[in-house]
Enzyme design. Structure first.
Site, PDB file in Angstrom:
ATOM      1  N   THR A   1       0.880  -1.170   0.000  1.00 53.06           N
ATOM      2  CA  THR A   1       0.000   0.000   0.000  1.00 53.06           C
ATOM      3  C   THR A   1       0.919   1.223   0.000  1.00 53.06           C
ATOM      4  O   THR A   1       2.151   1.082  -0.058  1.00 53.06           O
ATOM      5  CB  THR A   1      -0.852   0.047   1.285  1.00 53.06           C
ATOM      6  OG1 THR A   1       0.030   0.189   2.406  1.00 53.06           O
ATOM      7  CG2 THR A   1      -1.688  -1.208   1.447  1.00 53.06           C
TER       8      THR A   1
ATOM      9  N   ILE B   1      -3.221  -9.626   3.389  1.00 57.11           N
ATOM     10  CA  ILE B   1      -3.443 -10.653   4.414  1.00 57.11           C
ATOM     11  C   ILE B   1      -4.883 -11.161   4.405  1.00 57.11           C
ATOM     12  O   ILE B   1      -5.155 -12.242   4.901  1.00 57.11           O
ATOM     13  CB  ILE B   1      -3.043 -10.193   5.839  1.00 57.11           C
ATOM     14  CG1 ILE B   1      -3.786  -8.913   6.239  1.00 57.11           C
ATOM     15  CG2 ILE B   1      -1.545 -10.039   5.964  1.00 57.11           C
ATOM     16  CD1 ILE B   1      -3.652  -8.595   7.731  1.00 57.11           C
TER      17      ILE B   1
ATOM     18  N   ALA C   1      -1.055  -3.601   8.699  1.00 57.38           N
ATOM     19  CA  ALA C   1      -2.161  -2.796   9.232  1.00 57.38           C
ATOM     20  C   ALA C   1      -2.189  -1.443   8.544  1.00 57.38           C
ATOM     21  O   ALA C   1      -1.166  -0.959   8.063  1.00 57.38           O
ATOM     22  CB  ALA C   1      -1.986  -2.578  10.737  1.00 57.38           C
ATOM     23  N   GLU C   2      -3.377  -0.884   8.500  1.00 61.82           N
ATOM     24  CA  GLU C   2      -3.505   0.543   8.214  1.00 61.82           C
ATOM     25  C   GLU C   2      -3.302   1.204   9.568  1.00 61.82           C
ATOM     26  O   GLU C   2      -3.935   0.800  10.540  1.00 61.82           O
ATOM     27  CB  GLU C   2      -4.909   0.852   7.672  1.00 61.82           C
ATOM     28  CG  GLU C   2      -5.195   0.270   6.311  1.00 61.82           C
ATOM     29  CD  GLU C   2      -4.494   1.023   5.202  1.00 61.82           C
ATOM     30  OE1 GLU C   2      -4.077   2.176   5.414  1.00 61.82           O
ATOM     31  OE2 GLU C   2      -4.350   0.438   4.108  1.00 61.82           O
TER      32      GLU C   2
ATOM     33  N   THR D   1      -1.763  -1.991  19.403  1.00 62.53           N
ATOM     34  CA  THR D   1      -1.479  -0.635  19.867  1.00 62.53           C
ATOM     35  C   THR D   1      -2.085  -0.356  21.247  1.00 62.53           C
ATOM     36  O   THR D   1      -3.068  -0.993  21.634  1.00 62.53           O
ATOM     37  CB  THR D   1      -2.075   0.369  18.841  1.00 62.53           C
ATOM     38  OG1 THR D   1      -2.064   1.675  19.389  1.00 62.53           O
ATOM     39  CG2 THR D   1      -3.524   0.028  18.501  1.00 62.53           C
ATOM     40  N   ASP D   2      -1.497   0.611  21.928  1.00 61.51           N
ATOM     41  CA  ASP D   2      -2.080   1.074  23.203  1.00 61.51           C
ATOM     42  C   ASP D   2      -3.406   1.800  22.969  1.00 61.51           C
ATOM     43  O   ASP D   2      -4.196   1.994  23.885  1.00 61.51           O
ATOM     44  CB  ASP D   2      -1.100   1.994  23.953  1.00 61.51           C
ATOM     45  CG  ASP D   2      -0.573   3.173  23.137  1.00 61.51           C
ATOM     46  OD1 ASP D   2      -1.037   3.377  21.994  1.00 61.51           O
ATOM     47  OD2 ASP D   2       0.322   3.884  23.628  1.00 61.51           O
ATOM     48  N   GLU D   3      -3.654   2.214  21.711  1.00 62.86           N
ATOM     49  CA  GLU D   3      -4.841   3.036  21.431  1.00 62.86           C
ATOM     50  C   GLU D   3      -6.139   2.271  21.644  1.00 62.86           C
ATOM     51  O   GLU D   3      -7.198   2.881  21.775  1.00 62.86           O
ATOM     52  CB  GLU D   3      -4.762   3.607  20.014  1.00 62.86           C
ATOM     53  CG  GLU D   3      -3.509   4.436  19.846  1.00 62.86           C
ATOM     54  CD  GLU D   3      -3.455   5.283  18.580  1.00 62.86           C
ATOM     55  OE1 GLU D   3      -4.503   5.614  18.022  1.00 62.86           O
ATOM     56  OE2 GLU D   3      -2.333   5.601  18.171  1.00 62.86           O
TER      57      GLU D   3
ATOM     58  N   TYR E   1      -9.551   3.777  13.538  1.00 63.50           N
ATOM     59  CA  TYR E   1      -8.314   2.975  13.547  1.00 63.50           C
ATOM     60  C   TYR E   1      -8.254   2.075  14.782  1.00 63.50           C
ATOM     61  O   TYR E   1      -8.088   0.865  14.682  1.00 63.50           O
ATOM     62  CB  TYR E   1      -7.083   3.900  13.504  1.00 63.50           C
ATOM     63  CG  TYR E   1      -5.816   3.226  13.979  1.00 63.50           C
ATOM     64  CD1 TYR E   1      -5.261   2.164  13.265  1.00 63.50           C
ATOM     65  CD2 TYR E   1      -5.178   3.621  15.160  1.00 63.50           C
ATOM     66  CE1 TYR E   1      -4.118   1.508  13.714  1.00 63.50           C
ATOM     67  CE2 TYR E   1      -4.040   2.983  15.614  1.00 63.50           C
ATOM     68  CZ  TYR E   1      -3.513   1.933  14.887  1.00 63.50           C
ATOM     69  OH  TYR E   1      -2.395   1.283  15.340  1.00 63.50           O
ATOM     70  N   SER E   2      -8.391   2.691  15.975  1.00 64.31           N
ATOM     71  CA  SER E   2      -8.223   1.879  17.186  1.00 64.31           C
ATOM     72  C   SER E   2      -9.371   0.890  17.352  1.00 64.31           C
ATOM     73  O   SER E   2      -9.176  -0.221  17.873  1.00 64.31           O
ATOM     74  CB  SER E   2      -8.042   2.754  18.425  1.00 64.31           C
ATOM     75  OG  SER E   2      -9.035   3.743  18.507  1.00 64.31           O
TER      76      SER E   2
ATOM     77  N   LYS F   1      -8.392  -2.008  15.157  1.00 63.44           N
ATOM     78  CA  LYS F   1      -7.330  -2.799  15.816  1.00 63.44           C
ATOM     79  C   LYS F   1      -7.939  -3.625  16.945  1.00 63.44           C
ATOM     80  O   LYS F   1      -7.602  -4.795  17.125  1.00 63.44           O
ATOM     81  CB  LYS F   1      -6.223  -1.894  16.382  1.00 63.44           C
ATOM     82  CG  LYS F   1      -5.269  -1.295  15.378  1.00 63.44           C
ATOM     83  CD  LYS F   1      -4.542  -2.284  14.514  1.00 63.44           C
ATOM     84  CE  LYS F   1      -3.414  -3.041  15.170  1.00 63.44           C
ATOM     85  NZ  LYS F   1      -2.713  -3.924  14.186  1.00 63.44           N
TER      86      LYS F   1
ATOM     87  N   ASN G   1       2.971  16.765  22.978  1.00 64.78           N
ATOM     88  CA  ASN G   1       3.322  17.072  21.584  1.00 64.78           C
ATOM     89  C   ASN G   1       4.045  18.412  21.443  1.00 64.78           C
ATOM     90  O   ASN G   1       4.972  18.545  20.642  1.00 64.78           O
ATOM     91  CB  ASN G   1       2.059  17.088  20.715  1.00 64.78           C
ATOM     92  CG  ASN G   1       1.431  15.712  20.610  1.00 64.78           C
ATOM     93  OD1 ASN G   1       2.088  14.702  20.835  1.00 64.78           O
ATOM     94  ND2 ASN G   1       0.148  15.664  20.277  1.00 64.78           N
TER      95      ASN G   1
ATOM     96  N   PRO H   1     -10.508  15.236  15.324  1.00 63.81           N
ATOM     97  CA  PRO H   1     -11.762  14.842  16.003  1.00 63.81           C
ATOM     98  C   PRO H   1     -11.541  13.579  16.846  1.00 63.81           C
ATOM     99  O   PRO H   1     -10.864  12.658  16.405  1.00 63.81           O
ATOM    100  CB  PRO H   1     -12.727  14.530  14.842  1.00 63.81           C
ATOM    101  CG  PRO H   1     -12.047  14.956  13.591  1.00 63.81           C
ATOM    102  CD  PRO H   1     -10.587  15.136  13.871  1.00 63.81           C
TER     103      PRO H   1
ATOM    104  N   HIS I   1      -9.737  13.200  19.399  1.00 66.51           N
ATOM    105  CA  HIS I   1      -8.306  13.097  19.710  1.00 66.51           C
ATOM    106  C   HIS I   1      -8.063  12.595  21.143  1.00 66.51           C
ATOM    107  O   HIS I   1      -8.416  13.282  22.107  1.00 66.51           O
ATOM    108  CB  HIS I   1      -7.695  14.494  19.535  1.00 66.51           C
ATOM    109  CG  HIS I   1      -6.209  14.509  19.475  1.00 66.51           C
ATOM    110  ND1 HIS I   1      -5.503  15.645  19.165  1.00 66.51           N
ATOM    111  CD2 HIS I   1      -5.284  13.555  19.675  1.00 66.51           C
ATOM    112  CE1 HIS I   1      -4.213  15.378  19.178  1.00 66.51           C
ATOM    113  NE2 HIS I   1      -4.064  14.109  19.492  1.00 66.51           N
TER     114      HIS I   1
HETATM  115  P1  TYD Z   1       0.478  10.323  15.255  1.00 70.37           P
HETATM  116  O1  TYD Z   1       1.921  10.375  14.888  1.00 70.37           O
HETATM  117  O2  TYD Z   1      -0.545  10.430  14.159  1.00 70.37           O
HETATM  118  O3  TYD Z   1       0.258   9.013  16.125  1.00 70.37           O
HETATM  119  P2  TYD Z   1      -1.029   8.561  17.016  1.00 70.37           P
HETATM  120  O4  TYD Z   1      -2.191   9.433  16.678  1.00 70.37           O
HETATM  121  O5  TYD Z   1      -1.232   7.160  16.578  1.00 70.37           O
HETATM  122  O6  TYD Z   1      -0.588   8.684  18.452  1.00 70.37           O
HETATM  123  O7  TYD Z   1       0.167  11.481  16.273  1.00 70.37           O
HETATM  124  C1  TYD Z   1       0.871  11.583  17.485  1.00 70.37           C
HETATM  125  C2  TYD Z   1       0.370  12.816  18.184  1.00 70.37           C
HETATM  126  O8  TYD Z   1       0.743  13.964  17.423  1.00 70.37           O
HETATM  127  C3  TYD Z   1      -1.149  12.881  18.303  1.00 70.37           C
HETATM  128  O9  TYD Z   1      -1.471  13.438  19.579  1.00 70.37           O
HETATM  129  C4  TYD Z   1      -1.572  13.807  17.183  1.00 70.37           C
HETATM  130  C5  TYD Z   1      -0.388  14.761  17.053  1.00 70.37           C
HETATM  131  N1  TYD Z   1      -0.115  15.284  15.708  1.00 70.37           N
HETATM  132  C6  TYD Z   1       0.023  16.679  15.514  1.00 70.37           C
HETATM  133  O10 TYD Z   1      -0.077  17.479  16.453  1.00 70.37           O
HETATM  134  N2  TYD Z   1       0.290  17.125  14.259  1.00 70.37           N
HETATM  135  C7  TYD Z   1       0.399  16.282  13.180  1.00 70.37           C
HETATM  136  O11 TYD Z   1       0.607  16.763  12.034  1.00 70.37           O
HETATM  137  C8  TYD Z   1       0.270  14.857  13.394  1.00 70.37           C
HETATM  138  C9  TYD Z   1       0.396  13.897  12.261  1.00 70.37           C
HETATM  139  C10 TYD Z   1       0.013  14.418  14.687  1.00 70.37           C
END
Ligand code: TYD
Length: 339
Positions: free
Chosen positions: A36, A60, A83-84, A125-127, A149-150, A153, A248, A273, A275
Protein backbone atom coordinates in the site's frame (compact mmCIF):
# COMPACT_ATOMS: atom_id res chain seq x y z
CA UNK A 1 12.89 -21.26 12.42
CA UNK A 2 10.66 -20.05 9.57
CA UNK A 3 9.00 -16.68 10.14
CA UNK A 4 6.12 -15.25 8.19
CA UNK A 5 6.19 -11.48 8.64
CA UNK A 6 3.18 -9.66 7.25
CA UNK A 7 3.43 -5.98 6.38
CA UNK A 8 7.20 -6.37 6.25
CA UNK A 9 7.66 -3.46 3.85
CA UNK A 10 6.23 -0.98 6.34
CA UNK A 11 8.09 0.93 9.01
CA UNK A 12 8.01 -1.55 11.89
CA UNK A 13 7.92 -4.74 9.81
CA UNK A 14 10.99 -3.77 7.80
CA UNK A 15 12.89 -2.80 10.93
CA UNK A 16 12.03 -6.16 12.46
CA UNK A 17 13.03 -8.15 9.36
CA UNK A 18 16.42 -6.43 9.27
CA UNK A 19 16.82 -7.00 13.02
CA UNK A 20 15.82 -10.70 12.88
CA UNK A 21 18.02 -11.43 9.85
CA UNK A 22 21.03 -10.05 11.74
CA UNK A 23 20.19 -11.62 15.11
CA UNK A 24 19.25 -15.06 13.71
CA UNK A 25 21.19 -15.74 10.51
CA UNK A 26 19.76 -19.27 10.22
CA UNK A 27 16.10 -18.16 10.32
CA UNK A 28 14.15 -18.05 7.07
CA UNK A 29 11.87 -15.07 6.55
CA UNK A 30 8.89 -14.71 4.23
CA UNK A 31 7.49 -11.20 3.93
CA UNK A 32 3.86 -10.89 2.77
CA UNK A 33 3.10 -7.26 1.97
CA UNK A 34 0.32 -5.55 0.00
CA UNK A 35 2.57 -2.61 -0.95
CA UNK A 36 0.00 0.00 0.00
CA UNK A 37 1.19 3.62 0.17
CA UNK A 38 3.03 2.78 3.41
CA UNK A 39 4.72 -0.39 2.15
CA UNK A 40 7.93 0.62 0.49
CA UNK A 41 10.29 -1.97 -1.08
CA UNK A 42 13.08 0.61 -0.58
CA UNK A 43 12.82 -0.15 3.17
CA UNK A 44 14.34 -3.59 2.52
CA UNK A 45 16.60 -2.98 -0.44
CA UNK A 46 19.53 -4.37 1.59
CA UNK A 47 17.69 -7.70 2.09
CA UNK A 48 17.10 -8.45 -1.58
CA UNK A 49 20.17 -10.66 -1.99
CA UNK A 50 19.73 -12.51 1.27
CA UNK A 51 19.06 -16.16 0.36
CA UNK A 52 17.03 -16.67 3.55
CA UNK A 53 14.59 -13.88 2.70
CA UNK A 54 11.68 -13.95 0.27
CA UNK A 55 9.01 -11.41 -0.62
CA UNK A 56 5.42 -12.17 -1.61
CA UNK A 57 3.16 -9.41 -2.89
CA UNK A 58 -0.34 -9.86 -1.47
CA UNK A 59 -2.93 -8.88 1.10
CA UNK A 60 -3.44 -10.65 4.41
CA UNK A 61 -7.19 -10.88 3.79
CA UNK A 62 -6.56 -12.76 0.53
CA UNK A 63 -7.27 -16.32 1.60
CA UNK A 64 -5.67 -17.90 -1.47
CA UNK A 65 -2.42 -15.95 -1.19
CA UNK A 66 -2.20 -16.73 2.54
CA UNK A 67 -2.98 -20.44 2.05
CA UNK A 68 -0.27 -20.74 -0.62
CA UNK A 69 2.34 -19.37 1.77
CA UNK A 70 1.27 -21.65 4.62
CA UNK A 71 1.35 -24.67 2.28
CA UNK A 72 4.64 -23.92 0.56
CA UNK A 73 6.72 -21.93 3.07
CA UNK A 74 5.26 -23.63 6.17
CA UNK A 75 5.97 -20.94 8.77
CA UNK A 76 6.68 -21.92 12.39
CA UNK A 77 5.57 -18.48 13.55
CA UNK A 78 3.62 -15.55 12.15
CA UNK A 79 4.13 -11.94 13.19
CA UNK A 80 1.31 -9.75 11.91
CA UNK A 81 2.61 -6.23 11.29
CA UNK A 82 0.21 -5.63 8.37
CA UNK A 83 -2.16 -2.80 9.23
CA UNK A 84 -3.51 0.54 8.21
CA UNK A 85 -2.05 2.67 10.99
CA UNK A 86 -2.77 6.35 10.56
CA UNK A 87 -5.59 7.71 12.75
CA UNK A 88 -6.24 10.72 10.48
CA UNK A 89 -6.69 8.47 7.45
CA UNK A 90 -9.09 6.27 9.42
CA UNK A 91 -11.22 9.33 10.12
CA UNK A 92 -11.45 10.04 6.38
CA UNK A 93 -11.82 6.42 5.18
CA UNK A 94 -12.49 3.71 7.80
CA UNK A 95 -13.26 0.88 5.32
CA UNK A 96 -9.65 0.01 4.50
CA UNK A 97 -8.93 -0.27 8.23
CA UNK A 98 -11.73 -2.76 8.81
CA UNK A 99 -10.64 -4.88 5.85
CA UNK A 100 -7.03 -5.17 6.95
CA UNK A 101 -7.31 -5.14 10.73
CA UNK A 102 -10.42 -7.33 11.10
CA UNK A 103 -10.76 -9.47 7.96
CA UNK A 104 -7.00 -9.73 7.51
CA UNK A 105 -6.43 -10.85 11.11
CA UNK A 106 -9.27 -13.37 10.76
CA UNK A 107 -7.75 -14.78 7.55
CA UNK A 108 -4.35 -15.23 9.21
CA UNK A 109 -5.84 -16.78 12.36
CA UNK A 110 -7.77 -19.27 10.23
CA UNK A 111 -4.60 -20.28 8.40
CA UNK A 112 -2.69 -20.64 11.68
CA UNK A 113 -5.52 -22.82 13.01
CA UNK A 114 -5.72 -24.99 9.87
CA UNK A 115 -1.98 -25.55 9.67
CA UNK A 116 -1.22 -25.93 13.38
CA UNK A 117 1.35 -23.11 13.29
CA UNK A 118 3.22 -22.90 16.59
CA UNK A 119 2.91 -19.18 17.31
CA UNK A 120 1.03 -16.10 16.10
CA UNK A 121 1.99 -12.62 17.31
CA UNK A 122 -0.44 -9.76 16.78
CA UNK A 123 1.22 -6.35 16.62
CA UNK A 124 -1.27 -3.94 18.12
CA UNK A 125 -1.48 -0.64 19.87
CA UNK A 126 -2.08 1.07 23.20
CA UNK A 127 -4.84 3.04 21.43
CA UNK A 128 -7.32 0.14 21.90
CA UNK A 129 -7.51 1.08 25.61
CA UNK A 130 -8.56 4.66 24.80
CA UNK A 131 -7.30 7.73 26.62
CA UNK A 132 -6.18 7.82 30.27
CA UNK A 133 -5.84 10.98 32.37
CA UNK A 134 -3.73 9.57 35.24
CA UNK A 135 -1.83 6.32 35.77
CA UNK A 136 -1.28 3.57 33.22
CA UNK A 137 -3.19 0.81 31.43
CA UNK A 138 -2.43 -2.82 32.31
CA UNK A 139 -3.18 -5.68 29.95
CA UNK A 140 -6.51 -6.38 31.67
CA UNK A 141 -7.87 -2.83 31.08
CA UNK A 142 -11.08 -2.77 29.01
CA UNK A 143 -10.90 -1.79 25.35
CA UNK A 144 -12.40 1.71 24.83
CA UNK A 145 -11.24 2.72 21.33
CA UNK A 146 -12.03 6.26 20.16
CA UNK A 147 -11.03 6.31 16.48
CA UNK A 148 -11.98 4.06 13.56
CA UNK A 149 -8.31 2.97 13.55
CA UNK A 150 -8.22 1.88 17.19
CA UNK A 151 -11.70 0.30 16.91
CA UNK A 152 -10.50 -1.76 13.93
CA UNK A 153 -7.33 -2.80 15.82
CA UNK A 154 -9.46 -3.73 18.83
CA UNK A 155 -11.61 -5.90 16.54
CA UNK A 156 -8.56 -7.84 15.36
CA UNK A 157 -7.26 -8.18 18.93
CA UNK A 158 -10.62 -9.48 20.16
CA UNK A 159 -10.56 -12.11 17.41
CA UNK A 160 -7.10 -13.24 18.60
CA UNK A 161 -8.38 -13.67 22.13
CA UNK A 162 -11.49 -15.49 20.91
CA UNK A 163 -9.39 -17.88 18.79
CA UNK A 164 -7.24 -18.68 21.84
CA UNK A 165 -10.31 -19.24 24.06
CA UNK A 166 -12.26 -21.20 21.46
CA UNK A 167 -9.67 -23.15 19.46
CA UNK A 168 -6.47 -22.78 21.49
CA UNK A 169 -4.88 -21.03 18.53
CA UNK A 170 -1.46 -20.02 19.94
CA UNK A 171 -1.74 -16.24 19.92
CA UNK A 172 0.15 -13.47 21.69
CA UNK A 173 -1.22 -9.92 21.42
CA UNK A 174 1.06 -6.93 21.90
CA UNK A 175 -0.06 -3.39 22.74
CA UNK A 176 2.70 -0.93 22.02
CA UNK A 177 3.11 2.74 22.73
CA UNK A 178 4.02 5.07 19.82
CA UNK A 179 7.18 4.03 18.04
CA UNK A 180 9.60 6.07 15.98
CA UNK A 181 12.92 5.81 14.15
CA UNK A 182 14.41 5.33 10.67
CA UNK A 183 11.95 4.51 7.81
CA UNK A 184 8.97 6.01 9.71
CA UNK A 185 6.43 7.14 7.12
CA UNK A 186 6.37 10.96 7.08
CA UNK A 187 2.69 11.32 7.94
CA UNK A 188 3.32 10.60 11.63
CA UNK A 189 4.22 13.45 13.96
CA UNK A 190 7.98 12.81 14.39
CA UNK A 191 9.00 12.19 10.77
CA UNK A 192 6.47 14.76 9.50
CA UNK A 193 7.89 17.49 11.74
CA UNK A 194 11.52 16.59 10.98
CA UNK A 195 11.00 16.50 7.21
CA UNK A 196 8.85 19.65 7.17
CA UNK A 197 11.62 21.51 8.99
CA UNK A 198 14.25 20.12 6.64
CA UNK A 199 12.11 21.60 3.84
CA UNK A 200 11.79 24.93 5.72
CA UNK A 201 8.05 24.34 6.19
CA UNK A 202 5.97 24.98 9.31
CA UNK A 203 4.93 22.11 11.57
CA UNK A 204 1.17 21.62 12.16
CA UNK A 205 0.43 21.07 15.84
CA UNK A 206 -3.07 19.79 16.54
CA UNK A 207 -5.15 21.70 19.10
CA UNK A 208 -3.28 23.12 22.08
CA UNK A 209 -0.42 20.58 21.81
CA UNK A 210 -0.89 19.28 25.37
CA UNK A 211 -1.70 15.74 24.17
CA UNK A 212 0.70 13.20 25.64
CA UNK A 213 2.21 10.12 24.00
CA UNK A 214 4.61 7.45 25.32
CA UNK A 215 7.47 6.73 22.90
CA UNK A 216 9.67 3.72 22.06
CA UNK A 217 12.60 3.62 19.63
CA UNK A 218 12.11 1.04 16.90
CA UNK A 219 15.13 -1.09 17.93
CA UNK A 220 13.72 -1.50 21.45
CA UNK A 221 10.39 -2.58 19.99
CA UNK A 222 12.15 -5.18 17.79
CA UNK A 223 13.88 -6.60 20.88
CA UNK A 224 10.53 -6.81 22.67
CA UNK A 225 9.03 -8.84 19.81
CA UNK A 226 12.14 -11.04 19.80
CA UNK A 227 11.60 -11.82 23.52
CA UNK A 228 7.90 -12.57 22.97
CA UNK A 229 8.62 -14.74 19.93
CA UNK A 230 10.92 -16.96 21.99
CA UNK A 231 9.66 -16.60 25.57
CA UNK A 232 6.20 -15.01 25.56
CA UNK A 233 3.38 -17.06 27.08
CA UNK A 234 0.80 -18.24 24.57
CA UNK A 235 -2.72 -16.83 25.04
CA UNK A 236 -1.38 -13.72 26.79
CA UNK A 237 -1.35 -10.01 25.94
CA UNK A 238 1.73 -7.86 26.60
CA UNK A 239 2.08 -4.09 26.78
CA UNK A 240 5.26 -2.66 25.23
CA UNK A 241 6.14 0.71 26.68
CA UNK A 242 9.15 2.64 27.92
CA UNK A 243 7.49 4.89 30.52
CA UNK A 244 8.86 7.90 28.60
CA UNK A 245 6.02 10.39 28.06
CA UNK A 246 6.09 13.76 26.37
CA UNK A 247 3.46 16.33 25.31
CA UNK A 248 3.32 17.07 21.58
CA UNK A 249 4.29 20.72 22.14
CA UNK A 250 7.46 19.69 24.00
CA UNK A 251 8.22 17.07 21.38
CA UNK A 252 7.90 19.78 18.72
CA UNK A 253 10.29 22.04 20.68
CA UNK A 254 12.84 19.19 21.00
CA UNK A 255 12.77 18.59 17.24
CA UNK A 256 13.08 22.32 16.53
CA UNK A 257 16.09 22.52 18.87
CA UNK A 258 17.82 19.52 17.26
CA UNK A 259 17.43 21.15 13.85
CA UNK A 260 18.33 24.65 15.08
CA UNK A 261 14.93 26.11 14.07
CA UNK A 262 12.78 28.84 15.57
CA UNK A 263 9.65 28.02 17.61
CA UNK A 264 7.70 30.36 15.31
CA UNK A 265 7.62 27.43 12.89
CA UNK A 266 5.00 25.75 15.09
CA UNK A 267 1.65 26.28 13.40
CA UNK A 268 -1.38 25.54 15.62
CA UNK A 269 -4.09 23.85 13.54
CA UNK A 270 -7.57 22.51 14.22
CA UNK A 271 -7.61 19.53 16.57
CA UNK A 272 -8.12 15.94 15.36
CA UNK A 273 -11.76 14.84 16.00
CA UNK A 274 -11.96 12.37 18.92
CA UNK A 275 -8.31 13.10 19.71
CA UNK A 276 -7.13 10.90 22.61
CA UNK A 277 -5.45 13.10 25.19
CA UNK A 278 -2.98 10.66 26.73
CA UNK A 279 -1.78 7.06 26.33
CA UNK A 280 0.38 5.38 28.99
CA UNK A 281 1.18 1.72 29.61
CA UNK A 282 2.21 -0.49 32.49
CA UNK A 283 4.79 -2.79 30.88
CA UNK A 284 5.87 -4.76 33.95
CA UNK A 285 4.63 -8.05 32.47
CA UNK A 286 7.04 -7.76 29.55
CA UNK A 287 9.82 -6.50 31.83
CA UNK A 288 9.40 -9.63 33.97
CA UNK A 289 10.71 -11.57 30.92
CA UNK A 290 13.96 -9.60 31.13
CA UNK A 291 13.20 -6.93 28.50
CA UNK A 292 13.87 -3.26 29.09
CA UNK A 293 14.35 -0.34 26.73
CA UNK A 294 17.99 0.51 25.96
CA UNK A 295 17.68 3.66 23.86
CA UNK A 296 16.74 6.84 25.73
CA UNK A 297 14.34 9.26 24.04
CA UNK A 298 17.05 11.91 23.62
CA UNK A 299 19.37 9.38 21.98
CA UNK A 300 16.61 7.88 19.78
CA UNK A 301 15.34 11.28 18.66
CA UNK A 302 18.86 12.48 17.75
CA UNK A 303 19.48 9.27 15.78
CA UNK A 304 16.13 9.69 14.00
CA UNK A 305 16.78 13.33 13.10
CA UNK A 306 20.22 12.33 11.78
CA UNK A 307 18.75 9.48 9.72
CA UNK A 308 16.19 11.76 8.06
CA UNK A 309 18.84 14.43 7.52
CA UNK A 310 20.98 11.93 5.62
CA UNK A 311 18.21 10.01 3.80
CA UNK A 312 16.48 12.71 1.80
CA UNK A 313 16.34 10.40 -1.22
CA UNK A 314 14.13 8.04 0.84
CA UNK A 315 11.56 10.53 2.14
CA UNK A 316 11.39 13.22 -0.58
CA UNK A 317 9.36 11.07 -3.02
CA UNK A 318 6.95 10.11 -0.23
CA UNK A 319 6.35 13.73 0.74
CA UNK A 320 5.60 14.82 -2.76
CA UNK A 321 2.54 12.50 -2.58
CA UNK A 322 -0.71 14.36 -3.03
CA UNK A 323 -2.31 12.96 0.12
CA UNK A 324 -0.12 14.67 2.66
CA UNK A 325 -0.31 18.04 0.99
CA UNK A 326 -4.06 17.73 0.47
CA UNK A 327 -4.62 16.61 4.05
CA UNK A 328 -2.62 19.33 5.70
CA UNK A 329 -4.15 21.99 3.44
CA UNK A 330 -7.57 20.83 4.68
CA UNK A 331 -6.49 21.26 8.28
CA UNK A 332 -4.95 24.66 7.69
CA UNK A 333 -7.98 25.86 5.70
CA UNK A 334 -10.40 24.73 8.41
CA UNK A 335 -8.31 26.40 11.09
CA UNK A 336 -8.06 29.72 9.26
CA UNK A 337 -11.83 29.68 8.62
CA UNK A 338 -12.44 29.35 12.35
CA UNK A 339 -10.14 32.19 13.32
P1 TYD B 1 0.48 10.32 15.25
O1 TYD B 1 1.92 10.37 14.89
O2 TYD B 1 -0.55 10.43 14.16
O3 TYD B 1 0.26 9.01 16.12
P2 TYD B 1 -1.03 8.56 17.02
O4 TYD B 1 -2.19 9.43 16.68
O5 TYD B 1 -1.23 7.16 16.58
O6 TYD B 1 -0.59 8.68 18.45
O7 TYD B 1 0.17 11.48 16.27
C1 TYD B 1 0.87 11.58 17.49
C2 TYD B 1 0.37 12.82 18.18
O8 TYD B 1 0.74 13.96 17.42
C3 TYD B 1 -1.15 12.88 18.30
O9 TYD B 1 -1.47 13.44 19.58
C4 TYD B 1 -1.57 13.81 17.18
C5 TYD B 1 -0.39 14.76 17.05
N1 TYD B 1 -0.11 15.28 15.71
C6 TYD B 1 0.02 16.68 15.51
O10 TYD B 1 -0.08 17.48 16.45
N2 TYD B 1 0.29 17.12 14.26
C7 TYD B 1 0.40 16.28 13.18
O11 TYD B 1 0.61 16.76 12.03
C8 TYD B 1 0.27 14.86 13.39
C9 TYD B 1 0.40 13.90 12.26
C10 TYD B 1 0.01 14.42 14.69
Amino acid sequence: MKLLITGGCGFMGSNFIRYAAAAYPTYEICNLDALTYAGNPENLRDMEHNARYMFVHGRIEDEEAVEKIFKEFKPDAVINYAAETHVDRSIMDPAAFLRTEVLGTYTLLEAVRRHGTARYIQISTDEVYGSIEHGTFSEDAPFLPNSPYSAAKAGGDHLCRAYWQTYHTPVIVTHSCNYYGPYHYPEKIIPLFITNLLEEKNIPLYGDGTHVREWIYTEDHCRAIDVLLHEGAIGEAYNIGTGYEIANIDLAKNILALLGKNEKMIEPVLDRPGHDWRYALNSSKLRSLGWKPRVSFDEGLSRTVEWFRTHEQWWKPLKSGTYLEYYHKQYTARTSAER
